[in-house]
Design a protein around this motif. Sequence first.
Motif, PDB file in Angstrom:
ATOM      1  N   GLY B  89     -11.367   8.610  -5.811  1.00  0.00           N
ATOM      2  CA  GLY B  89      -9.988   9.098  -5.746  1.00  0.00           C
ATOM      3  C   GLY B  89      -9.180   8.480  -4.619  1.00  0.00           C
ATOM      4  O   GLY B  89      -7.947   8.475  -4.671  1.00  0.00           O
ATOM      5  N   ASN B  90      -9.842   7.964  -3.598  1.00  0.00           N
ATOM      6  CA  ASN B  90      -9.103   7.339  -2.492  1.00  0.00           C
ATOM      7  C   ASN B  90      -8.630   5.953  -2.891  1.00  0.00           C
ATOM      8  O   ASN B  90      -9.274   5.256  -3.668  1.00  0.00           O
ATOM      9  CB  ASN B  90      -9.989   7.219  -1.246  1.00  0.00           C
ATOM     10  CG  ASN B  90     -10.089   8.523  -0.470  1.00  0.00           C
ATOM     11  OD1 ASN B  90      -9.409   9.502  -0.783  1.00  0.00           O
ATOM     12  ND2 ASN B  90     -10.940   8.543   0.527  1.00  0.00           N
ATOM     13  N   ARG B  91      -7.517   5.554  -2.329  1.00  0.00           N
ATOM     14  CA  ARG B  91      -6.983   4.211  -2.517  1.00  0.00           C
ATOM     15  C   ARG B  91      -7.338   3.439  -1.252  1.00  0.00           C
ATOM     16  O   ARG B  91      -7.232   3.969  -0.140  1.00  0.00           O
ATOM     17  CB  ARG B  91      -5.469   4.294  -2.682  1.00  0.00           C
ATOM     18  CG  ARG B  91      -4.800   2.955  -2.855  1.00  0.00           C
ATOM     19  CD  ARG B  91      -4.360   2.706  -4.278  1.00  0.00           C
ATOM     20  NE  ARG B  91      -3.692   1.402  -4.372  1.00  0.00           N
ATOM     21  CZ  ARG B  91      -4.130   0.418  -5.159  1.00  0.00           C
ATOM     22  NH1 ARG B  91      -5.169   0.572  -5.940  1.00  0.00           N
ATOM     23  NH2 ARG B  91      -3.485  -0.736  -5.197  1.00  0.00           N
ATOM     24  N   GLN B 160      -6.249   5.855   1.832  1.00  0.00           N
ATOM     25  CA  GLN B 160      -5.249   6.915   1.616  1.00  0.00           C
ATOM     26  C   GLN B 160      -5.832   7.917   0.610  1.00  0.00           C
ATOM     27  O   GLN B 160      -6.403   7.486  -0.403  1.00  0.00           O
ATOM     28  CB  GLN B 160      -3.981   6.272   1.037  1.00  0.00           C
ATOM     29  CG  GLN B 160      -2.841   7.224   0.827  1.00  0.00           C
ATOM     30  CD  GLN B 160      -1.743   6.543   0.025  1.00  0.00           C
ATOM     31  OE1 GLN B 160      -1.988   6.029  -1.058  1.00  0.00           O
ATOM     32  NE2 GLN B 160      -0.550   6.511   0.567  1.00  0.00           N
TER      33      GLN B 160
END
Lengths: 263, 160
Positions: B89-91, B160
Amino acid sequence: MRAIAAILLLIAATPSFGAKLSEKQMSEAINSEMVTIPMPSELFAAINKAGKPDWAAFYRDPVPTAYATRLQTAFNLGALVTDGFVAVEAQDGQQVKNIGKDIIALARALGVGEDVLARGKSIGDFADAGVWSALLEDLEATVNEVRRAMVAQRDEALASMIAAGAWLRAWQIGARAAELDGESRCAELLRQASLAAFLRSDLQRLPEKSRNTPVVAEVDAALADIGTQMTALTGTASDSEHIPAIGSTAAKIIADMSAKRQP
Amino acid sequence: MKKLASILACLLLCPAVSPAQAPVVLPTVGGKDDAAAGDTAARMSNLRAKTLEIAGGLIGEDFHVRDGFLFEPSSAASSKLLAVNLVAGNRYWFCAATDENITPKLTVYDPSGKPLEADIRSAPGQAAVGVTAGATGRYFVEVQGTGEQLPEFCLLYLFQ
């Protein structure tokens, strides 16, 4: 015909753009302490996306800032940095400052230089100003400086214990967040068996004298158990057994290590 | 406006501590190793600053910079592969810079070794690749030079 066959063979043998890595390539990848080991703040950023929890609910009571051994001190410093990340997520400036003071007290006990101790002031300043993004970076910078100082002192065991402490505390919190969330999205975030294995391999590379101390052995056992539980996470109903197991193993080692004990 | 205020506050409140990560090199008798260590530290610091240039624009987009970074000396290998642990899920943006006018090429692979689709940014001697982690696990970042050799480089990432 032979020339065409030779050209075709050459094309087949040449790695193409976008080719998959081989198992050998993946096994020989560089593992860099400062990059391969993520920060707990990355796990917490993902937990926020899954459903922003009440971060203040994950606070624990203040822990001692003096321990019998440097290994225990290092472990607890790592765990405290994770507590700092929790306080940043909760946007609680006072809690950040309190934890920052404890981190610096433990760093001082490990014999780090004035550069690191100056971080305590900047953490306090950022907390007062509510500059949360800078606080995340400052907390990581603080722990990295301590780790580098330990390596420079040829005390790699302490650097490894800092990382282990940070992540065991993070998994205690992550498991609790997954239990409260009740959905599989948080559970998916805990599939960090490879990270647990890497932290273990760090401990297992230590000299025998450090590796065989009770404190390192206990941490290694906790990482092994958590790694096994994480490997068993499948995104199905059976995760409801493994998530609490991860949480309770992590909680036990965090509590044991923050208790004063004889050297 | 709030982001600009945060950045300005950060610059004003940042302590005057050493920005460079000193290499872990113990001093030896003679002084030559001291000079070499100092030279390495300076090159490391410069390359990190150059890597942060391409990362700079991303900070304004609410990405957090990792303090840790990788510094690799030049080698006869045409590429290097680094393992990283990413969270679903993190960028992420992986940024790299070389000292020479060679723009590195970055590729991110998932835990099975498959290359990920990525956003790419580059400038002379600098490159950045942006990916989203679909699953939590051990990913790989490949840094390639042009030609047969890979020059000295620095790599760090933002999330992020």
